[in-house]
Motif scaffolding. Structure first.
Motif, short mmCIF file in Angstrom:
data_model
loop_
_atom_site.label_atom_id
_atom_site.label_comp_id
_atom_site.label_asym_id
_atom_site.label_seq_id
_atom_site.Cartn_x
_atom_site.Cartn_y
_atom_site.Cartn_z
N GLY A 71 9.79 6.94 15.37
CA GLY A 71 10.33 6.99 13.86
C GLY A 71 11.66 6.31 14.02
O GLY A 71 12.11 5.52 14.68
N LYS B 264 5.39 0.55 7.06
CA LYS B 264 6.33 1.32 7.62
C LYS B 264 7.86 0.81 7.50
O LYS B 264 8.67 1.42 7.14
CB LYS B 264 6.08 1.57 9.40
CG LYS B 264 7.00 2.54 9.75
CD LYS B 264 6.98 2.65 11.22
CE LYS B 264 5.80 2.29 12.01
NZ LYS B 264 5.89 2.71 13.59
N LYS C 286 10.43 15.21 8.99
CA LYS C 286 11.53 15.32 9.83
C LYS C 286 11.32 15.66 11.30
O LYS C 286 10.64 16.18 11.68
CB LYS C 286 12.86 16.10 8.85
CG LYS C 286 12.35 17.58 9.17
CD LYS C 286 13.37 18.56 8.75
CE LYS C 286 13.03 19.97 9.10
NZ LYS C 286 14.15 20.67 9.56
N ILE D 176 7.83 8.71 11.75
CA ILE D 176 6.91 7.85 10.76
C ILE D 176 5.65 7.24 11.55
O ILE D 176 5.70 6.33 12.55
CB ILE D 176 7.65 6.57 10.02
CG1 ILE D 176 8.87 7.25 9.42
CG2 ILE D 176 6.77 5.90 9.22
CD1 ILE D 176 9.80 6.15 8.82
N SER D 177 4.47 7.89 11.24
CA SER D 177 3.03 7.46 11.95
C SER D 177 2.04 7.26 10.92
O SER D 177 2.00 7.16 9.78
CB SER D 177 3.02 8.22 12.73
OG SER D 177 2.64 9.57 12.23
N ILE E 40 0.14 6.20 5.89
CA ILE E 40 1.41 6.57 6.19
C ILE E 40 1.82 7.94 6.37
O ILE E 40 1.64 8.62 5.24
CB ILE E 40 2.44 5.43 6.12
CG1 ILE E 40 3.81 5.58 6.96
CG2 ILE E 40 3.01 5.89 4.87
CD1 ILE E 40 4.58 4.43 6.92
N GLU E 41 2.46 8.67 7.50
CA GLU E 41 2.91 9.98 7.16
C GLU E 41 4.30 9.94 7.57
O GLU E 41 4.62 9.06 8.58
CB GLU E 41 2.09 11.08 7.91
CG GLU E 41 2.01 10.87 9.36
CD GLU E 41 0.99 12.01 10.08
OE1 GLU E 41 0.73 13.13 9.51
OE2 GLU E 41 0.87 11.78 11.27
N ILE E 42 5.04 10.87 7.08
CA ILE E 42 6.62 10.88 7.37
C ILE E 42 7.05 12.41 7.47
O ILE E 42 6.65 13.22 6.54
CB ILE E 42 7.36 10.01 6.49
CG1 ILE E 42 8.97 10.11 6.91
CG2 ILE E 42 7.16 10.32 5.09
CD1 ILE E 42 9.99 9.18 5.93
N PHE F 166 13.45 10.77 10.74
CA PHE F 166 11.90 10.95 10.53
C PHE F 166 11.06 10.30 11.65
O PHE F 166 11.44 9.15 12.05
CB PHE F 166 11.70 10.48 9.03
CG PHE F 166 12.54 10.85 7.93
CD1 PHE F 166 12.42 12.04 7.67
CD2 PHE F 166 13.32 10.06 7.55
CE1 PHE F 166 13.09 12.85 6.59
CE2 PHE F 166 14.17 10.52 6.36
CZ PHE F 166 14.04 11.83 5.80
N LEU G 126 4.52 6.26 -0.50
CA LEU G 126 3.88 7.68 -0.11
C LEU G 126 2.96 8.34 -0.89
O LEU G 126 2.05 8.99 -0.47
CB LEU G 126 5.17 8.88 0.08
CG LEU G 126 6.16 8.32 1.41
CD1 LEU G 126 7.35 9.37 1.23
CD2 LEU G 126 5.50 8.10 2.27
N LEU H 111 8.86 1.16 3.99
CA LEU H 111 9.41 2.44 3.84
C LEU H 111 10.82 2.39 4.36
O LEU H 111 11.81 3.16 3.65
CB LEU H 111 8.52 3.44 4.43
CG LEU H 111 8.81 5.02 4.41
CD1 LEU H 111 9.11 5.14 2.91
CD2 LEU H 111 7.84 5.69 5.07
N VAL H 112 11.03 1.97 5.56
CA VAL H 112 12.28 2.03 6.30
C VAL H 112 13.42 1.26 5.50
O VAL H 112 14.54 1.75 5.18
CB VAL H 112 12.19 1.56 7.84
CG1 VAL H 112 13.50 1.22 8.33
CG2 VAL H 112 11.46 2.48 8.57
#
Length: 123
Positions: free
Chosen positions: A72, A5, A99, A88-89, A95-97, A86, A24, A8-9
């Motif tokens: 998120g 995570k 909006k 993000i979990s 991981i899923e993202i 977003f 992703l 990704l951030v």
């Protein structure tokens, strides 16, 4: 999960679309969903740059509507104050993202302008 995570951030903050794709690609169930999100994100990054942003500043928060337990990040352009947020979990694959239009940021006093990810065809 936390390490992924944060990667990704960090990639979103510096407009690193290739790293975002790499992260992703392993997490989405289908390439179509992956490509749709990536394409929309790429367009949003270009719009941020057109407004003079050289990076995005992230701030943690959570959904303020559908699922208040999900956390998120809010991403704000360093010059324009345009933004996108977003959730993000974790999911089965990683991981899923997605909006979040009702994002509540933990940090206060952020002057926000236009939501760059909600323009035209929202994901």
């Amino acid at each position: 999960m936390e390490k992924i995570k944060l990667r990704l951030v960090g990639a979103i903050e510096v407009f690193d679309i290739d790293l975002i794709k790499e992260i992703l690609h392993k997490s989405f169930e289908s390439n179509e969903l992956d490509n749709n999100f990536i394409n929309k994100l790429y367009i949003s990054f270009n719009e941020f740059k057109e407004f003079g942003d050289t990076k995005l500043i992230s701030s943690a928060g959570k959904c303020g509507s559908c699922d208040k337990r999900k956390g998120g990040y809010l991403f704000v352009g360093n010059n324009s104050n345009n933004y996108m947020s977003f959730i993000i979990s974790k999911n089965k694959r990683g991981i899923e993202i997605f909006k979040c239009s009702y994002f509540n940021c933990f940090e206060r006093n952020i002057n926000l302008k236009s939501n760059m990810f909600d323009m035209e065809n929202p994901f």
